[in-house]
Design a protein around this motif. Structure first.
Motif, PDB file in Angstrom:
ATOM      1  N   ILE A 163       0.682  -1.154  -0.043  1.00 38.90           N
ATOM      2  CA  ILE A 163      -0.067  -0.153   0.013  1.00 38.90           C
ATOM      3  C   ILE A 163       0.998   1.050  -0.316  1.00 38.90           C
ATOM      4  CG2 ILE A 163      -1.058   1.555   1.398  1.00 38.90           C
ATOM      5  CD1 ILE A 163      -3.161  -1.433   2.597  1.00 38.90           C
ATOM      6  N   LEU A 164       1.620   1.513   0.810  1.00 37.85           N
ATOM      7  CA  LEU A 164       2.438   2.507   0.780  1.00 37.85           C
ATOM      8  C   LEU A 164       3.800   3.014  -0.187  1.00 37.85           C
ATOM      9  CD1 LEU A 164       3.859   2.989   4.189  1.00 37.85           C
ATOM     10  CD2 LEU A 164       1.877   3.597   3.929  1.00 37.85           C
ATOM     11  N   LYS A 165       4.762   1.263  -1.438  1.00 39.53           N
ATOM     12  CA  LYS A 165       4.830   1.431  -2.105  1.00 39.53           C
ATOM     13  C   LYS A 165       3.716   1.902  -3.607  1.00 39.53           C
ATOM     14  CE  LYS A 165       7.385  -0.947  -5.240  1.00 39.53           C
ATOM     15  NZ  LYS A 165       6.936  -0.738  -6.572  1.00 39.53           N
ATOM     16  N   LYS A 166       2.917   2.023  -3.099  1.00 41.32           N
ATOM     17  CA  LYS A 166       1.852   2.132  -4.176  1.00 41.32           C
ATOM     18  C   LYS A 166       1.634   3.481  -4.410  1.00 41.32           C
ATOM     19  CE  LYS A 166      -3.482   1.099  -6.084  1.00 41.32           C
ATOM     20  NZ  LYS A 166      -4.541   0.972  -6.175  1.00 41.32           N
ATOM     21  N   ILE A 167       0.885   4.021  -3.098  1.00 39.01           N
ATOM     22  CA  ILE A 167       0.662   5.329  -2.283  1.00 39.01           C
ATOM     23  C   ILE A 167       2.280   6.079  -3.067  1.00 39.01           C
ATOM     24  CG2 ILE A 167       0.862   7.232  -0.816  1.00 39.01           C
ATOM     25  CD1 ILE A 167      -0.523   5.285   0.744  1.00 39.01           C
ATOM     26  N   SER A 168       3.428   5.571  -2.913  1.00 39.82           N
ATOM     27  CA  SER A 168       4.477   6.591  -3.017  1.00 39.82           C
ATOM     28  C   SER A 168       5.200   7.138  -4.228  1.00 39.82           C
ATOM     29  CB  SER A 168       6.081   6.253  -2.088  1.00 39.82           C
ATOM     30  OG  SER A 168       5.728   4.432  -2.949  1.00 39.82           O
ATOM     31  N   ASP A 169       5.002   5.850  -5.081  1.00 43.48           N
ATOM     32  CA  ASP A 169       4.608   5.638  -7.123  1.00 43.48           C
ATOM     33  C   ASP A 169       3.519   6.442  -7.639  1.00 43.48           C
ATOM     34  OD1 ASP A 169       7.085   3.674  -6.619  1.00 43.48           O
ATOM     35  OD2 ASP A 169       5.644   1.558  -6.987  1.00 43.48           O
ATOM     36  N   GLU A 170       2.211   6.450  -7.142  1.00 41.06           N
ATOM     37  CA  GLU A 170       1.860   7.532  -7.600  1.00 41.06           C
ATOM     38  C   GLU A 170       1.885   8.330  -7.508  1.00 41.06           C
ATOM     39  OE1 GLU A 170      -3.364   8.090  -7.035  1.00 41.06           O
ATOM     40  OE2 GLU A 170      -2.551   5.975  -6.226  1.00 41.06           O
ATOM     41  N   LEU A 171       2.215   9.219  -6.011  1.00 40.04           N
ATOM     42  CA  LEU A 171       2.668   9.911  -6.041  1.00 40.04           C
ATOM     43  C   LEU A 171       4.180  10.802  -5.806  1.00 40.04           C
ATOM     44  CD1 LEU A 171       0.765  11.056  -2.568  1.00 40.04           C
ATOM     45  CD2 LEU A 171      -0.606  11.802  -4.742  1.00 40.04           C
ATOM     46  N   GLN A 172       4.877  10.065  -6.437  1.00 38.45           N
ATOM     47  CA  GLN A 172       6.163  10.122  -6.988  1.00 38.45           C
ATOM     48  C   GLN A 172       6.770  10.823  -5.987  1.00 38.45           C
ATOM     49  OE1 GLN A 172       6.128  12.751 -10.807  1.00 38.45           O
ATOM     50  NE2 GLN A 172       5.563  10.554 -11.908  1.00 38.45           N
TER      51      GLN A 172
END
Length: 295
Positions: free
Chosen positions: A238-247
């Motif tokens: 989940i945190l990886k997805k958030i960090s990837d989406e928000l760069q």
């Protein structure tokens, strides 16, 4: 009188929703801290103290614990009511095991092994708070016996960590639990609540430890302070997805708390990035901007 420790019961059934979002993906007991899985470390320390008869009470994501039966030679006990009642349900599920027994929480981290093969009597581990605390503060008599407990206090010893139940304590506590278990008001009680209500007939002393001898992580922010690896890579999809989406880097995501609906059910995780508030919805698997941070 010294009691020979017969076994240990480790409670690992709970949701640990405050540990969002890691606890949504796996039980808190199975996170790795400084290179070792929390519950595996505790099992190892128990066995090093000569305690080999170990039961793990499971509930939430119980299948994740199955590997421990072969790897660590432990018994798994299911608490079928883990989601509908407090931890007295885990004690009830393990009641046939509890005699001269260590009763532990799966999410404690002990830098040094606190367990012994023989114990003088029933005790609850306590730490000292300088100044104000919201923990469960104890009052004791001149022998060290706990005489009262209240939530919150100042400059006080407070409950934190493992407990030992000598057989006289175990026998009486389980009698009380059996008598009160099916009462509606019991459902939401911690086992500690039941103990406090009957404290005059349930003798338990304090076992005092220094602050650096027992750790408990209530949130990812707290874990990051102890294990810096979690600042850059928590292992959370989940945190990886958030960090990837928000760069952004994962370490820029902070102040993580569970998001709840009007019924108090956890729906996701709220957090901050550069002072801005966000929310991630577990079911929608969607990032929501502008969520209010819920302490």
């Amino acid at each position: 009188m010294a009691y020979k420790v017969e076994n240990a019961v480790i409670m690992a059934a709970g949701l640990s929703s405050r540990f969002a979002p890691l606890s949504y993906e796996k039980p808190k007991a199975l996170i790795t801290v400084k290179g070792e899985v929390l519950i595996e470390r505790q099992i190892r320390q128990l066995k090093e103290a000569g305690i080999h008869d170990i039961a793990i009470v499971t509930g939430y994501k119980k299948e994740k614990f199955e590997y421990l039966k072969e790897k660590c030679q432990v018994t798994l006990i299911e608490n079928p009511e883990y989601a509908t009642r407090n931890n007295n349900g885990s004690i009830y599920s393990a009641r046939e095991w509890i005699r001269n027994t260590y009763v532990c929480s799966a999410d404690n981290y002990f830098p040094e092994n606190p367990f012994e093969s023989e114990v003088e009597g029933s005790y609850y581990s306590v730490l000292y708070a300088d100044g104000k605390t919201n923990e469960w503060c104890v009052t004791e008599d001149e022998t060290g016996r706990i005489t009262s407990v209240k939530v919150g206090g100042r400059d006080s010893w407070y409950m934190m960590g493992h407990t030992f139940w000598a057989e006289p304590f175990s026998k009486r506590f389980l009698e009380i639990l059996e008598a009160e278990y099916n009462k509606p008001k019991t459902r939401n009680k911690l086992w500690e609540d039941i103990y406090i209500e009957h404290i005059e007939e349930l003798s338990m002393k304090t076992r005092k430890y220094n602050q650096d001898e027992i750790y408990e992580f209530d949130s990812l922010d707290e874990l990051r302070e102890f294990d810096e690896n979690y600042k850059t890579n928590s292992g959370s999809e989940i945190l990886k997805k958030i960090s990837d989406e928000l760069q952004i880097k994962e370490e820029e995501i902070y102040h993580l708390v569970p998001a709840k609906d009007e019924n108090g059910l956890v729906t996701g995780v709220k957090f901050e990035i550069q002072g801005k508030q966000f929310e991630y919805d577990y079911q929608l698997q969607k990032l929501i901007h502008g969520g209010k941070i819920d302490e």
